[in-house]
Scaffold this active site. Sequence first.
Site, PDB file in Angstrom:
ATOM      1  CD  GLU A 107       6.925  10.094  -1.397  1.00 41.92           C
ATOM      2  OE1 GLU A 107       6.488  11.119  -0.834  1.00 41.92           O
ATOM      3  OE2 GLU A 107       6.856   9.906  -2.623  1.00 41.92           O
ATOM      4  NE  ARG A 144       4.524  -1.873  -1.877  1.00 42.15           N
ATOM      5  CZ  ARG A 144       5.199  -2.673  -1.076  1.00 42.15           C
ATOM      6  NH1 ARG A 144       4.694  -2.982   0.108  1.00 42.15           N
ATOM      7  NH2 ARG A 144       6.362  -3.176  -1.433  1.00 42.15           N
TER       8      ARG A 144
END
Length: 311
Positions: A107, A144
Amino acid sequence: MSESPKKARGLGRGLSALFGDEAPTAPPKAPTERAPAVQAAPVEASKANRQVAIDLLHPNRSQPRRIYDAETLQALSDSIARQGVLQPLLVRPHPSQDGHFEIVAGERRWRAAQQAKLSELPVVVRELDDRTTLEMALVENIQREDLTPLEEAEGYRRLIDEFGHAQSEIAKAVGKSRSHVANMLRLLGLPEPIKRLLEEGALSAGHARALLGVEGAAAIAEAAASEGWSVREVERRAKQPAPSGGARPPGPPKGAAKDADTLALENDLSLALGLKVVLDHRGAGGQMTLHYASLDQLDDLVSRLRGNEAL
Protein backbone atom coordinates in the site's frame (compact mmCIF):
# COMPACT_ATOMS: atom_id res chain seq x y z
CA MET A 1 1.91 -19.94 -1.27
CA SER A 2 4.67 -17.61 -2.35
CA GLU A 3 5.22 -15.28 -5.20
CA SER A 4 8.55 -16.92 -5.89
CA PRO A 5 11.13 -18.92 -3.91
CA LYS A 6 13.07 -15.74 -3.31
CA LYS A 7 9.99 -13.91 -2.01
CA ALA A 8 9.15 -16.78 0.30
CA ARG A 9 12.50 -16.40 2.02
CA GLY A 10 11.86 -12.69 2.37
CA LEU A 11 8.58 -13.28 4.19
CA GLY A 12 10.17 -15.54 6.75
CA ARG A 13 10.58 -19.31 7.05
CA GLY A 14 7.85 -19.53 9.69
CA LEU A 15 4.97 -18.29 7.55
CA SER A 16 3.96 -21.83 6.65
CA ALA A 17 3.10 -22.35 10.31
CA LEU A 18 0.77 -19.37 10.12
CA PHE A 19 -1.16 -19.71 6.92
CA GLY A 20 -1.61 -22.65 4.72
CA ASP A 21 1.57 -24.55 3.80
CA GLU A 22 1.16 -26.99 6.66
CA ALA A 23 -1.91 -28.99 7.58
CA PRO A 24 -3.84 -27.44 10.46
CA THR A 25 -3.35 -29.13 13.81
CA ALA A 26 -6.59 -27.84 15.34
CA PRO A 27 -10.07 -27.02 13.99
CA PRO A 28 -10.92 -23.38 13.26
CA LYS A 29 -12.30 -21.27 16.09
CA ALA A 30 -16.06 -21.16 16.42
CA PRO A 31 -17.73 -17.95 15.24
CA THR A 32 -18.38 -15.27 17.83
CA GLU A 33 -20.61 -12.22 17.84
CA ARG A 34 -17.55 -9.94 17.79
CA ALA A 35 -15.95 -11.37 14.66
CA PRO A 36 -17.01 -14.43 12.67
CA ALA A 37 -14.31 -17.02 12.22
CA VAL A 38 -12.92 -17.30 8.71
CA GLN A 39 -11.57 -20.62 7.55
CA ALA A 40 -8.42 -20.34 5.49
CA ALA A 41 -8.95 -21.56 1.95
CA PRO A 42 -6.14 -23.20 -0.04
CA VAL A 43 -3.99 -20.57 -1.72
CA GLU A 44 -3.72 -20.79 -5.47
CA ALA A 45 -0.46 -20.32 -7.32
CA SER A 46 0.40 -16.74 -8.30
CA LYS A 47 -0.75 -15.53 -11.66
CA ALA A 48 1.77 -13.88 -13.92
CA ASN A 49 2.77 -10.31 -13.16
CA ARG A 50 0.51 -7.82 -14.88
CA GLN A 51 -0.05 -4.10 -15.12
CA VAL A 52 -3.24 -2.78 -13.51
CA ALA A 53 -4.74 0.71 -13.68
CA ILE A 54 -3.99 2.48 -10.42
CA ASP A 55 -7.63 3.47 -9.91
CA LEU A 56 -8.62 -0.22 -9.87
CA LEU A 57 -6.49 -0.82 -6.77
CA HIS A 58 -7.90 -0.33 -3.28
CA PRO A 59 -6.23 -0.34 0.16
CA ASN A 60 -6.58 -3.33 2.43
CA ARG A 61 -9.51 -2.87 4.78
CA SER A 62 -7.54 -4.64 7.50
CA GLN A 63 -4.29 -2.76 6.89
CA PRO A 64 -2.37 -2.69 10.20
CA ARG A 65 -0.47 0.44 9.23
CA ARG A 66 -2.27 3.67 10.14
CA ILE A 67 0.49 6.29 9.90
CA TYR A 68 2.35 7.19 6.71
CA ASP A 69 5.22 9.62 7.22
CA ALA A 70 4.85 12.39 4.64
CA GLU A 71 8.60 12.93 4.20
CA THR A 72 9.50 9.29 3.58
CA LEU A 73 6.45 8.83 1.38
CA GLN A 74 7.56 11.79 -0.74
CA ALA A 75 11.07 10.35 -1.00
CA LEU A 76 9.61 7.06 -2.24
CA SER A 77 7.39 8.94 -4.67
CA ASP A 78 10.41 10.78 -6.09
CA SER A 79 12.23 7.47 -6.53
CA ILE A 80 9.22 5.91 -8.25
CA ALA A 81 8.92 8.91 -10.57
CA ARG A 82 12.52 8.32 -11.68
CA GLN A 83 12.72 4.53 -11.77
CA GLY A 84 9.15 3.24 -11.60
CA VAL A 85 7.86 0.59 -9.19
CA LEU A 86 10.54 -2.09 -9.07
CA GLN A 87 8.66 -4.60 -6.90
CA PRO A 88 5.10 -5.63 -7.87
CA LEU A 89 2.28 -5.20 -5.38
CA LEU A 90 0.61 -8.32 -4.04
CA VAL A 91 -3.15 -8.06 -4.59
CA ARG A 92 -6.27 -10.20 -4.61
CA PRO A 93 -9.54 -9.79 -6.52
CA HIS A 94 -11.69 -7.27 -4.65
CA PRO A 95 -14.33 -9.06 -2.54
CA SER A 96 -17.16 -6.76 -3.64
CA GLN A 97 -16.09 -4.91 -6.82
CA ASP A 98 -15.71 -6.94 -10.00
CA GLY A 99 -12.60 -6.11 -11.98
CA HIS A 100 -11.01 -4.30 -9.02
CA PHE A 101 -8.29 -5.48 -6.65
CA GLU A 102 -7.52 -5.18 -2.95
CA ILE A 103 -3.90 -4.58 -1.93
CA VAL A 104 -2.47 -7.26 0.35
CA ALA A 105 1.10 -5.95 0.46
CA GLY A 106 2.44 -2.73 -1.04
CA GLU A 107 0.00 0.00 0.00
CA ARG A 108 2.86 2.41 0.67
CA ARG A 109 4.13 1.93 -2.90
CA TRP A 110 0.57 2.49 -4.17
CA ARG A 111 0.25 5.76 -2.24
CA ALA A 112 3.66 6.95 -3.44
CA ALA A 113 2.81 6.01 -7.03
CA GLN A 114 -0.36 8.11 -6.80
CA GLN A 115 1.75 11.09 -5.74
CA ALA A 116 4.08 10.39 -8.66
CA LYS A 117 1.05 10.49 -11.05
CA LEU A 118 1.53 6.94 -12.36
CA SER A 119 -1.45 5.51 -14.24
CA GLU A 120 -0.78 1.80 -13.68
CA LEU A 121 1.26 -0.49 -11.46
CA PRO A 122 2.77 -3.98 -11.69
CA VAL A 123 0.92 -6.51 -9.53
CA VAL A 124 0.86 -10.19 -8.66
CA VAL A 125 -2.74 -11.41 -8.32
CA ARG A 126 -3.53 -14.19 -5.88
CA GLU A 127 -6.74 -15.78 -4.70
CA LEU A 128 -6.62 -15.21 -0.93
CA ASP A 129 -9.28 -15.48 1.75
CA ASP A 130 -9.82 -12.82 4.42
CA ARG A 131 -7.82 -14.65 7.07
CA THR A 132 -4.74 -15.16 4.92
CA THR A 133 -4.96 -11.60 3.58
CA LEU A 134 -4.84 -10.11 7.07
CA GLU A 135 -2.08 -12.42 8.25
CA MET A 136 0.10 -11.66 5.23
CA ALA A 137 -0.49 -7.91 5.60
CA LEU A 138 0.48 -8.03 9.27
CA VAL A 139 3.58 -10.16 8.75
CA GLU A 140 4.76 -8.26 5.66
CA ASN A 141 4.54 -4.91 7.44
CA ILE A 142 6.19 -6.15 10.61
CA GLN A 143 9.08 -7.75 8.74
CA ARG A 144 9.68 -4.58 6.76
CA GLU A 145 9.78 -2.66 10.07
CA ASP A 146 7.18 -0.44 8.40
CA LEU A 147 5.00 0.04 11.49
CA THR A 148 5.15 2.22 14.59
CA PRO A 149 5.80 0.29 17.83
CA LEU A 150 2.11 0.41 18.74
CA GLU A 151 1.03 -0.68 15.27
CA GLU A 152 3.44 -3.60 15.54
CA ALA A 153 2.13 -4.49 19.01
CA GLU A 154 -1.47 -4.29 17.81
CA GLY A 155 -0.53 -6.50 14.86
CA TYR A 156 0.79 -9.17 17.23
CA ARG A 157 -2.34 -8.87 19.36
CA ARG A 158 -4.58 -9.42 16.34
CA LEU A 159 -2.60 -12.48 15.28
CA ILE A 160 -3.14 -13.88 18.78
CA ASP A 161 -6.75 -12.82 19.38
CA GLU A 162 -8.21 -13.30 15.91
CA PHE A 163 -6.17 -16.27 14.69
CA GLY A 164 -5.09 -18.04 17.87
CA HIS A 165 -1.35 -17.99 17.14
CA ALA A 166 1.13 -18.44 19.96
CA GLN A 167 3.87 -15.87 20.55
CA SER A 168 6.48 -18.44 19.52
CA GLU A 169 4.74 -19.01 16.16
CA ILE A 170 4.54 -15.28 15.49
CA ALA A 171 8.19 -14.79 16.44
CA LYS A 172 9.26 -17.50 13.98
CA ALA A 173 7.11 -16.07 11.20
CA VAL A 174 8.35 -12.48 11.47
CA GLY A 175 11.97 -13.31 12.27
CA LYS A 176 11.92 -11.85 15.77
CA SER A 177 12.66 -13.36 19.17
CA ARG A 178 9.80 -14.46 21.39
CA SER A 179 10.91 -11.96 24.04
CA HIS A 180 10.69 -9.16 21.45
CA VAL A 181 7.09 -10.10 20.67
CA ALA A 182 6.25 -10.28 24.39
CA ASN A 183 7.88 -6.91 25.10
CA MET A 184 6.06 -5.23 22.23
CA LEU A 185 2.72 -6.59 23.46
CA ARG A 186 3.37 -5.02 26.86
CA LEU A 187 3.31 -1.57 25.24
CA LEU A 188 -0.45 -1.90 24.81
CA GLY A 189 -0.79 -1.50 28.59
CA LEU A 190 0.78 1.97 28.65
CA PRO A 191 -1.25 5.08 29.63
CA GLU A 192 -2.71 6.97 26.68
CA PRO A 193 -0.41 10.05 27.03
CA ILE A 194 2.65 7.80 26.65
CA LYS A 195 1.08 5.96 23.72
CA ARG A 196 0.56 9.33 22.02
CA LEU A 197 4.25 10.25 22.44
CA LEU A 198 5.21 6.82 21.13
CA GLU A 199 3.00 7.19 18.03
CA GLU A 200 4.43 10.66 17.37
CA GLY A 201 7.98 9.29 17.51
CA ALA A 202 8.85 11.48 20.51
CA LEU A 203 9.70 8.33 22.48
CA SER A 204 11.12 4.98 21.40
CA ALA A 205 9.80 1.58 22.40
CA GLY A 206 12.76 1.31 24.79
CA HIS A 207 11.75 4.54 26.55
CA ALA A 208 8.16 3.35 26.80
CA ARG A 209 9.01 -0.10 28.17
CA ALA A 210 11.04 1.50 30.95
CA LEU A 211 7.86 3.27 32.11
CA LEU A 212 5.59 0.23 32.35
CA GLY A 213 3.98 0.05 35.78
CA VAL A 214 5.82 3.16 37.02
CA GLU A 215 4.00 5.69 39.20
CA GLY A 216 4.00 9.12 37.58
CA ALA A 217 5.09 7.60 34.27
CA ALA A 218 3.29 10.21 32.15
CA ALA A 219 5.26 13.07 33.75
CA ILE A 220 8.55 11.26 33.15
CA ALA A 221 7.55 10.58 29.54
CA GLU A 222 6.74 14.24 28.88
CA ALA A 223 10.06 15.33 30.36
CA ALA A 224 11.98 12.66 28.44
CA ALA A 225 10.39 13.76 25.17
CA SER A 226 11.00 17.47 25.72
CA GLU A 227 14.54 17.09 27.08
CA GLY A 228 15.71 14.28 24.81
CA TRP A 229 16.58 11.85 27.60
CA SER A 230 18.25 8.55 26.80
CA VAL A 231 16.61 5.22 27.64
CA ARG A 232 19.11 4.75 30.45
CA GLU A 233 18.16 8.14 31.93
CA VAL A 234 14.46 7.25 31.78
CA GLU A 235 15.21 3.95 33.53
CA ARG A 236 17.11 5.84 36.25
CA ARG A 237 14.28 8.33 36.75
CA ALA A 238 11.68 5.56 36.81
CA LYS A 239 13.47 3.90 39.75
CA GLN A 240 13.33 7.06 41.86
CA PRO A 241 10.44 7.35 44.35
CA ALA A 242 7.70 9.61 43.06
CA PRO A 243 6.95 12.75 45.16
CA SER A 244 3.59 12.99 46.93
CA GLY A 245 0.80 13.24 44.41
CA GLY A 246 2.61 11.01 41.95
CA ALA A 247 3.96 13.87 39.80
CA ARG A 248 7.66 13.93 39.12
CA PRO A 249 9.26 17.29 38.40
CA PRO A 250 10.77 17.41 34.94
CA GLY A 251 14.36 18.47 34.53
CA PRO A 252 17.53 17.83 32.56
CA PRO A 253 19.47 14.61 33.15
CA LYS A 254 21.72 14.66 36.16
CA GLY A 255 25.18 15.84 35.20
CA ALA A 256 24.05 17.16 31.81
CA ALA A 257 26.28 19.88 30.33
CA LYS A 258 24.96 23.45 30.81
CA ASP A 259 25.02 26.12 28.17
CA ALA A 260 27.46 29.04 28.33
CA ASP A 261 24.79 31.59 29.37
CA THR A 262 23.73 29.51 32.37
CA LEU A 263 27.34 29.00 33.48
CA ALA A 264 28.04 32.74 33.15
CA LEU A 265 24.97 33.62 35.22
CA GLU A 266 25.96 31.12 37.91
CA ASN A 267 29.40 32.74 38.06
CA ASP A 268 27.98 36.30 38.30
CA LEU A 269 25.60 35.34 41.10
CA SER A 270 28.36 33.48 42.96
CA LEU A 271 30.58 36.57 42.85
CA ALA A 272 27.75 38.83 43.99
CA LEU A 273 26.68 36.61 46.90
CA GLY A 274 30.01 35.17 47.88
CA LEU A 275 28.42 31.71 47.72
CA LYS A 276 28.36 28.88 45.22
CA VAL A 277 25.21 29.15 43.08
CA VAL A 278 23.73 26.32 40.98
CA LEU A 279 20.92 26.94 38.50
CA ASP A 280 18.66 24.09 37.41
CA HIS A 281 16.30 25.02 34.58
CA ARG A 282 13.02 23.07 34.55
CA GLY A 283 11.05 24.03 31.47
CA ALA A 284 9.74 27.57 31.88
CA GLY A 285 10.89 27.71 35.53
CA GLY A 286 13.55 26.07 37.61
CA GLN A 287 15.38 26.34 40.89
CA MET A 288 18.44 28.10 42.26
CA THR A 289 20.56 26.38 44.93
CA LEU A 290 22.88 28.34 47.22
CA HIS A 291 25.74 26.49 48.92
CA TYR A 292 27.26 27.86 52.15
CA ALA A 293 30.47 26.63 53.75
CA SER A 294 29.71 27.83 57.32
CA LEU A 295 26.88 29.11 59.49
CA ASP A 296 28.46 32.55 59.36
CA GLN A 297 27.97 32.63 55.59
CA LEU A 298 24.34 31.58 56.04
CA ASP A 299 23.71 34.25 58.71
CA ASP A 300 25.24 36.89 56.45
CA LEU A 301 23.01 35.89 53.56
CA VAL A 302 19.87 35.89 55.75
CA SER A 303 20.76 39.34 57.11
CA ARG A 304 21.24 40.76 53.62
CA LEU A 305 17.93 39.34 52.42
CA ARG A 306 16.05 40.65 55.43
CA GLY A 307 17.65 44.08 55.02
CA ASN A 308 16.59 44.08 51.33
CA GLU A 309 20.13 44.83 50.25
CA ALA A 310 20.81 44.96 46.56
CA LEU A 311 22.59 41.78 45.61
